[in-house]
Design an enzyme around this catalytic site. Structure first.
Site, PDB file in Angstrom:
ATOM      1  N   ASP A 167       0.822  -1.236   0.000  1.00 18.96           N
ATOM      2  CA  ASP A 167       0.000   0.000   0.000  1.00 18.96           C
ATOM      3  C   ASP A 167       0.841   1.266   0.000  1.00 18.96           C
ATOM      4  O   ASP A 167       0.577   2.193  -0.763  1.00 18.96           O
ATOM      5  CB  ASP A 167      -1.079  -0.010   1.111  1.00 18.96           C
ATOM      6  N   ASP A 212      -5.695   0.046   5.848  1.00 16.61           N
ATOM      7  CA  ASP A 212      -6.518  -0.260   7.027  1.00 16.61           C
ATOM      8  C   ASP A 212      -7.746   0.647   7.111  1.00 16.61           C
ATOM      9  O   ASP A 212      -8.865   0.183   7.329  1.00 16.61           O
ATOM     10  CB  ASP A 212      -5.682  -0.123   8.310  1.00 16.61           C
ATOM     11  N   TYR A 221       8.972  -1.364  10.419  1.00 19.54           N
ATOM     12  CA  TYR A 221       8.093  -0.876   9.356  1.00 19.54           C
ATOM     13  C   TYR A 221       8.692   0.383   8.724  1.00 19.54           C
ATOM     14  O   TYR A 221       8.774   0.502   7.500  1.00 19.54           O
ATOM     15  CB  TYR A 221       6.720  -0.574   9.966  1.00 19.54           C
TER      16      TYR A 221
HETATM   17  C1  GLA Z   1       0.370  -2.313   8.537  1.00 18.06           C
HETATM   18  C2  GLA Z   1      -0.073  -0.967   7.966  1.00 18.06           C
HETATM   19  C3  GLA Z   1      -0.744  -1.131   6.604  1.00 18.06           C
HETATM   20  C4  GLA Z   1       0.105  -1.980   5.657  1.00 18.06           C
HETATM   21  C5  GLA Z   1       0.535  -3.278   6.361  1.00 18.06           C
HETATM   22  C6  GLA Z   1       1.475  -4.110   5.520  1.00 18.06           C
HETATM   23  O1  GLA Z   1      -0.746  -3.074   8.870  1.00 18.06           O
HETATM   24  O2  GLA Z   1      -0.966  -0.339   8.853  1.00 18.06           O
HETATM   25  O3  GLA Z   1      -1.003   0.139   6.032  1.00 18.06           O
HETATM   26  O4  GLA Z   1       1.222  -1.274   5.209  1.00 18.06           O
HETATM   27  O5  GLA Z   1       1.156  -3.024   7.600  1.00 18.06           O
HETATM   28  O6  GLA Z   1       0.852  -4.525   4.348  1.00 18.06           O
END
Ligand code: GLA
Length: 384
Positions: free
Chosen positions: A36, A169, A216
């Protein structure tokens, strides 16, 4: 019925009735992980667990918030909320984002009730942000178009709470429909509801997510670097997800950037293949889920021994057709897809063996693709 719970909590905290009650679900991602924020595609579903927000206009200059899951109630300046690191930052963030857009958020009394597990990687924060957005927009008398609500909630998370995540999300929490996965093109924000009638076992490995935020951010920075290097060769490349596997094989990128780029590119292609299948009415292709998991493990380095164990173990259970980690990784949840009866039969033994192997008690739930956000008294897809 959780609407009753949140109304009861509201009455205990403030007395009387709320003016508006909104709710929004948590999510699991079927496929399309770490795509995303790279301009790629995702295919999440809403789960049958929701966060409920009841609200009413308050008096004075401060907004107040209580949550059934939190010991301390919160309070913040309704005109200029400031981040405090407390749980109500998600609510204050929505207010702050409304003000930035020139919408006057009235001081409010807010109550929160949720059965989305906290901290398990099922987007409890997006559910809270989206439900709060719908409730506060309704209080302010602003018609809530779901996509706008999702974008507002997403900015509240990125700008106010301070976690620069992709849009998956908040989009699925705001826009999902029962019996459908949500295909999102994260570069344009276009969406498509794709039929998805199968059951999903959600397995929480109960591994604390201490590393998730920092890893992340590291991945996201690596992806930006990979894109910058790829643009030296392909100046028109709009995003990392847009690079084709063939184009990638024609360039030299330092590691780990090449592996990160390969994952993002190939994962986006897997989403497209899954969407084509589901559009044609075929069931989920389990081999795509497995390929996604292996890529996250080997190229994106975001799996864990617990998640790998679950995927291998789930695939040995009769009737399970595919499994993978879901969400950011580094702990958190994995999913398995198959017939509901098969999943129900398999889950207790898998959970018991997991606890024996890792000394952690996992939690599990079975869900089908559920409804997105709604405001009580309005249709579930109102304003979408
Ligand atoms: C987390 C983030 C999402 C996405 C996922 C990995 O859940 O909140 O936006 O990047 O990681 O796909």
């Amino acid at each position: 019925m959780s609407e009753r719970e949140v109304r009861a909590l509201f009455a205990r905290a403030y007395g009387g009735e709320p003016c508006v009650v909104a709710s929004a679900p948590g999510r699991v991602n079927l496929i399309g992980e770490h795509t995303d924020y790279n301009g790629g595609e995702v295919l999440p579903i809403a789960i049958a667990r929701r966060t409920w927000v009841a609200a009413r206009r308050g008096t004075g200059e401060r907004s107040r918030a209580v949550s059934a899951a939190e010991r301390s109630p919160g309070e913040f300046d309704a005109r200029e909320p400031v981040r405090t690191g407390a749980w109500w930052d998600y609510i204050a963030g929505v207010v702050s984002e409304m003000e930035r857009r020139g919408l006057v958020a009235p001081p409010a009394e807010v109550a929160v009730w949720s059965d989305v597990p906290l901290g398990a990687g099922l987007s409890s924060s997006a559910a809270l942000e989206v439900a709060t957005t719908l409730a506060l927009l309704a209080l302010a008398g602003v018609a809530a178009e779901r996509r706008e609500a999702a974008l507002l909630a997403h900015r509240a998370e990125c700008e106010f709470v301070g976690l620069a995540v992709g849009i998956m999300d908040q989009f699925v929490s705001a826009l999902a429909r029962p019996g459908h996965a949500l295909h999102v093109w994260c570069d344009t924000g276009a969406v498509e509801h794709v039929p998805m009638g199968e059951s999903v076992l959600i397995f929480d490995t109960a591994v604390p997510r201490a590393l998730r935020g920092s890893e992340y951010s590291t991945r996201s920075a690596e992806c930006e670097r990979a894109l910058a290097l790829l643009r030296r060769r392909y100046p028109e490349l709009p995003s990392l997800a847009a690079v084709s596997p063939e184009e990638l094989s024609g360039v030299t990128l330092p590691e780990p950037l090449l592996r990160r780029a390969r994952h993002v590119s190939e994962e986006t292609h897997r989403v497209r293949r899954m969407v084509e299948r589901l559009r044609s009415g075929a069931p989920v292709d389990g081999s795509l889920l497995i390929a996604s998991h292996e890529s996250l493990r080997d190229l994106y380095d975001c799996s864990s021994p617990e998640l790998d164990w679950f995927v291998a173990r789930a695939m040995r259970a009769p009737g399970v057709r595919g499994a993978r980690l879901t969400g950011a990784g580094w702990g958190g949840c994995a999913i398995a897809v198959g017939d509901e009866d098969a999943l129900r039969a398999a889950a207790p033994a898998i959970a018991a063996e997991y606890e024996g192997a890792f000394g952690r008690a996992p939690r599990w739930w079975i869900t089908a693709a559920a409804a997105g956000a709604s405001v009580a008294g309005e249709g579930a897809s109102g304003g979408a």
